[in-house]
Design an enzyme around this catalytic site. Structure first.
Site, PDB file in Angstrom:
ATOM      1  N   PRO A  97       0.826  -1.210   0.000  1.00 12.83           N
ATOM      2  CA  PRO A  97       0.000   0.000   0.000  1.00 12.83           C
ATOM      3  C   PRO A  97       0.864   1.266   0.000  1.00 12.83           C
ATOM      4  O   PRO A  97       1.924   1.296   0.630  1.00 12.83           O
ATOM      5  CB  PRO A  97      -0.823  -0.117   1.283  1.00 12.83           C
ATOM      6  CG  PRO A  97      -0.128  -1.133   2.124  1.00 12.83           C
ATOM      7  CD  PRO A  97       0.639  -2.027   1.210  1.00 12.83           C
ATOM      8  N   SER A 104       6.665   1.648  -0.240  1.00 14.24           N
ATOM      9  CA  SER A 104       6.099   1.293  -1.552  1.00 14.24           C
ATOM     10  C   SER A 104       6.875   1.923  -2.713  1.00 14.24           C
ATOM     11  O   SER A 104       7.171   1.246  -3.699  1.00 14.24           O
ATOM     12  CB  SER A 104       4.626   1.712  -1.622  1.00 14.24           C
ATOM     13  OG  SER A 104       4.508   3.103  -1.437  1.00 14.24           O
ATOM     14  N   ASP A 148      15.092   3.498   3.504  1.00 13.21           N
ATOM     15  CA  ASP A 148      14.143   2.671   2.739  1.00 13.21           C
ATOM     16  C   ASP A 148      14.832   1.991   1.554  1.00 13.21           C
ATOM     17  O   ASP A 148      14.755   0.773   1.391  1.00 13.21           O
ATOM     18  CB  ASP A 148      12.990   3.529   2.195  1.00 13.21           C
ATOM     19  CG  ASP A 148      11.919   3.806   3.233  1.00 13.21           C
ATOM     20  OD1 ASP A 148      12.236   3.699   4.432  1.00 13.21           O
ATOM     21  OD2 ASP A 148      10.794   4.137   2.850  1.00 13.21           O
TER      22      ASP A 148
HETATM   23  O1  PMV Z   1       8.952   5.742   4.134  1.00 14.12           O
HETATM   24  P1  PMV Z   1       8.563   5.664   5.574  1.00 14.12           P
HETATM   25  O2  PMV Z   1       7.221   6.237   5.857  1.00 14.12           O
HETATM   26  O3  PMV Z   1       8.829   4.331   6.174  1.00 14.12           O
HETATM   27  O4  PMV Z   1       9.534   6.668   6.370  1.00 14.12           O
HETATM   28  C1  PMV Z   1      10.904   6.544   6.373  1.00 14.12           C
HETATM   29  C2  PMV Z   1      11.430   6.838   7.706  1.00 14.12           C
HETATM   30  C3  PMV Z   1      11.659   8.277   8.113  1.00 14.12           C
HETATM   31  O5  PMV Z   1      12.651   8.208   9.111  1.00 14.12           O
HETATM   32  C4  PMV Z   1      10.404   8.877   8.697  1.00 14.12           C
HETATM   33  C5  PMV Z   1      12.131   9.158   6.960  1.00 14.12           C
HETATM   34  C6  PMV Z   1      13.520   8.835   6.465  1.00 14.12           C
HETATM   35  O6  PMV Z   1      13.872   9.352   5.396  1.00 14.12           O
HETATM   36  O7  PMV Z   1      14.278   8.110   7.128  1.00 14.12           O
END
Ligand code: PMV
Length: 309
Positions: A97, A104, A148
């Site tokens: 999602p 995602s 990520d």
């Molecule tokens: O993509 P998400 O919603 O899992 O967020 C990544 C994690 C954060 O620490 C909030 C942002 C980042 O760039 O590390």
């Protein structure tokens, strides 16, 4: 046809503080994947990217570097020393999602880059894939830490500190997470921006919170190494309390977190940007199904059980 996939991910400990140079731990979630397929087209047809879930068709030659999928395609083709507009159709689709903290966007880009490398017959080193995907993350997220794209490109649990080489690891014993979606979409760009504004307004208080998160992430690494799941669960609860202080939690998240704890989870927290998206709960294997069932009964939009190995 060439086909490649990439997993979703969750952040076990340390989101937001990781943007400010503190460590974080993230793990891949192979139960939900993004997929990319590449097929050859007729000579001179050019390169078409079909984003099936978004109902979009993008001709590579018509889009510039502000479109994430065409950007990573261009970067991958350059890295592969291929012509800039090959006669290929690239189709991407995903079970992950969007705007939910499961990575995602990074997963879609990673699957795409891997498929291009495979179609060209070249191995895709995780660090190369991660560096290309990071460029698309900048479009989605503004100032991403890079966690990520790193965890998804490596496809393994990682210890991550921004601007340092990531440390993929295997836990000595597997552990299980239940992941539940609030059903509320929450773009990470917005929560990261809100934390930045708050940090600028009250740097001292926010720096102390980031430091407290860093300390519990370090303790979490030790807990994983020792297989001390009750301690890891406690640290997740502490992390959640600090994320609430950073004002990135929400009533929906806290309701599901309470349900998971009440049903026997060892600990629970939001995961990712927050203010919506997913929460995660650490469970003993025997508690996985009761906790998942309780979350479904509480109205979670999607529940995924994953074992981290
Ligand atoms: O993509 P998400 O919603 O899992 O967020 C990544 C994690 C954060 O620490 C909030 C942002 C980042 O760039 O590390």
């Amino acid at each position: 046809m060439t086909i490649a996939t990439a997993p979703g991910k969750v952040i076990l400990l340390g989101e937001h503080a990781v943007v400010y140079g503190r460590p974080a731990i993230a793990v891949p979630v192979w139960q939900v994947v993004a997929t990319a397929e590449v097929v050859d087209r007729a000579d001179g047809a050019g390169c078409l990217i079909v984003a099936r879930d978004l109902d979009r068709e993008l001709w590579l030659r018509e889009h510039d570097a502000t479109e994430p999928l065409t950007l990573v395609t261009r970067l991958a083709l350059a890295q592969l020393s291929l012509p800039p507009d090959p006669d290929w159709t690239i189709t991407v689709y995903s079970e992950i999602p969007m705007a939910s903290g499961l990575g995602s966007g990074a997963a879609l880009s990673t699957a795409l880059v891997r498929a291009l490398f495979a179609h060209a017959g070249q191995p895709a080193a995780p660090e190369t894939v991660s560096a290309i995907v990071y460029e698309s993350e900048r479009i989605y997220h503004g100032t991403p830490s890079g966690i990520d794209n790193t965890v998804i490109a490596y496809g393994a649990p990682i210890w991550f500190v921004k601007d340092q080489p990531p440390a993929p690891f295997r836990p000595p014993a597997p552990f299980t997470l239940v992941i539940a979606h609030t059903g509320v979409a929450s773009p990470t760009r917005e929560t990261v921006g809100a934390v930045r504004a708050a940090w600028q307004a009250d740097t001292k208080r926010y720096t102390a919170r980031f430091d407290a998160i860093a300390a519990l992430v370090t303790a979490g690494r030790g807990a994983i190494q020792r297989g001390d799941w009750p301690l890891l669960g406690m640290l997740m609860d502490e992390n959640q309390a600090l994320l609430e202080e950073l004002d990135v939690s929400s009533l929906e998240l806290e309701r599901l977190i309470g349900v998971a704890r009440g049903a026997g989870a060892l600990g629970a927290k939001l995961s990712g940007g927050g203010r919506g998206g997913n929460m995660i709960a650490l469970v003993d294997e025997t508690a996985a199904e009761p906790v998942a069932e309780a979350l479904r009964a509480a109205g979670a939009a999607q529940v995924v059980v994953t074992t981290v190995t």
